[in-house]
Design a protein around this motif. Structure first.
Motif, PDB file in Angstrom:
ATOM      1  N   PHE A   8      36.185 126.793  90.348  1.00  0.00           N
ATOM      2  CA  PHE A   8      36.520 127.512  91.456  1.00  0.00           C
ATOM      3  C   PHE A   8      37.190 128.514  91.090  1.00  0.00           C
ATOM      4  N   GLN A   9      38.047 128.836  90.035  1.00  0.00           N
ATOM      5  CA  GLN A   9      38.453 130.127  89.697  1.00  0.00           C
ATOM      6  C   GLN A   9      37.505 131.056  89.195  1.00  0.00           C
ATOM      7  N   HIS A  10      36.680 130.549  88.466  1.00  0.00           N
ATOM      8  CA  HIS A  10      35.754 131.342  87.611  1.00  0.00           C
ATOM      9  C   HIS A  10      34.149 131.261  88.422  1.00  0.00           C
ATOM     10  N   TRP A  11      34.194 131.035  89.506  1.00  0.00           N
ATOM     11  CA  TRP A  11      32.833 130.778  90.200  1.00  0.00           C
ATOM     12  C   TRP A  11      31.873 131.782  89.916  1.00  0.00           C
ATOM     13  N   TYR A  12      32.411 132.886  89.832  1.00  0.00           N
ATOM     14  CA  TYR A  12      31.318 134.068  89.649  1.00  0.00           C
ATOM     15  C   TYR A  12      30.510 134.065  88.375  1.00  0.00           C
ATOM     16  N   PHE A  13      30.957 133.132  87.313  1.00  0.00           N
ATOM     17  CA  PHE A  13      30.373 133.090  85.918  1.00  0.00           C
ATOM     18  C   PHE A  13      29.632 131.842  86.146  1.00  0.00           C
ATOM     19  N   HIS A  14      30.253 130.553  86.741  1.00  0.00           N
ATOM     20  CA  HIS A  14      29.470 129.316  86.801  1.00  0.00           C
ATOM     21  C   HIS A  14      28.278 129.306  87.640  1.00  0.00           C
ATOM     22  N   LEU A  15      28.386 129.919  88.709  1.00  0.00           N
ATOM     23  CA  LEU A  15      27.243 129.591  89.667  1.00  0.00           C
ATOM     24  C   LEU A  15      25.983 130.413  89.032  1.00  0.00           C
ATOM     25  N   PRO A  16      25.910 131.639  88.889  1.00  0.00           N
ATOM     26  CA  PRO A  16      24.914 132.081  88.188  1.00  0.00           C
ATOM     27  C   PRO A  16      24.539 131.527  86.809  1.00  0.00           C
ATOM     28  N   ASN A  17      25.464 131.134  86.046  1.00  0.00           N
ATOM     29  CA  ASN A  17      25.037 130.320  85.098  1.00  0.00           C
ATOM     30  C   ASN A  17      24.394 128.962  85.176  1.00  0.00           C
ATOM     31  N   LEU A  18      24.791 128.159  86.251  1.00  0.00           N
ATOM     32  CA  LEU A  18      24.103 127.054  86.686  1.00  0.00           C
ATOM     33  C   LEU A  18      22.714 127.188  87.097  1.00  0.00           C
ATOM     34  N   ALA A  19      22.627 128.265  87.931  1.00  0.00           N
ATOM     35  CA  ALA A  19      21.384 128.586  88.660  1.00  0.00           C
ATOM     36  C   ALA A  19      20.291 128.851  87.341  1.00  0.00           C
ATOM     37  N   MET A  20      20.899 129.893  86.417  1.00  0.00           N
ATOM     38  CA  MET A  20      19.840 130.306  85.177  1.00  0.00           C
ATOM     39  C   MET A  20      19.589 129.019  84.514  1.00  0.00           C
ATOM     40  N   ALA A  21      20.673 128.163  84.297  1.00  0.00           N
ATOM     41  CA  ALA A  21      20.327 127.047  83.242  1.00  0.00           C
ATOM     42  C   ALA A  21      19.131 126.009  84.072  1.00  0.00           C
TER      43      ALA A  21
END
Length: 101
Positions: A8-21
């Motif tokens: 939740f603190q670094h959502w700007y990295f994790h959400l696009p990374n998860l979508a691309m994965a």
């Protein structure tokens, strides 16, 4: 820092990374299914994978050079996705964010 706090603190990295994965693994799955079911193009699972990945493949076709044949655009899409994920990771790392992965 727990995993959920990091997410939740670094959502700007994790959400696009998860979508691309997810898209990357769907592309790899489609490529494998295309090889397995080459003689049966109307298999339901292949139709589902095509419907999910076709919009992205059309976008990749626009940025991929015309010399690449249509059969290899999916390989180019996989390479583009890996490159985008690495670019995102290195950009966040270069911005000075630590302990996000």
């Amino acid at each position: 820092m727990s995993v959920s706090e990091s997410f939740f603190q670094h959502w700007y990295f994790h959400l696009p990374n998860l979508a691309m994965a997810a898209l990357l693994y769907t592309m790899v799955g489609r490529y494998a299914l295309e090889l397995i079911f080459a003689r049966k193009p109307d298999v339901v699972i292949l139709t589902v994978f095509r419907s999910v990945t076709d919009p992205f493949l059309k976008a990749v076709r626009v940025v991929t050079p015309a010399i690449v044949p249509n059969g290899l655009v999916i390989v180019a899409a996989i390479v583009w996705l890996i490159s985008l994920r690495m670019f995102l990771y290195l950009t966040v790392l270069a911005a000075g964010v630590r302990n996000f992965a």
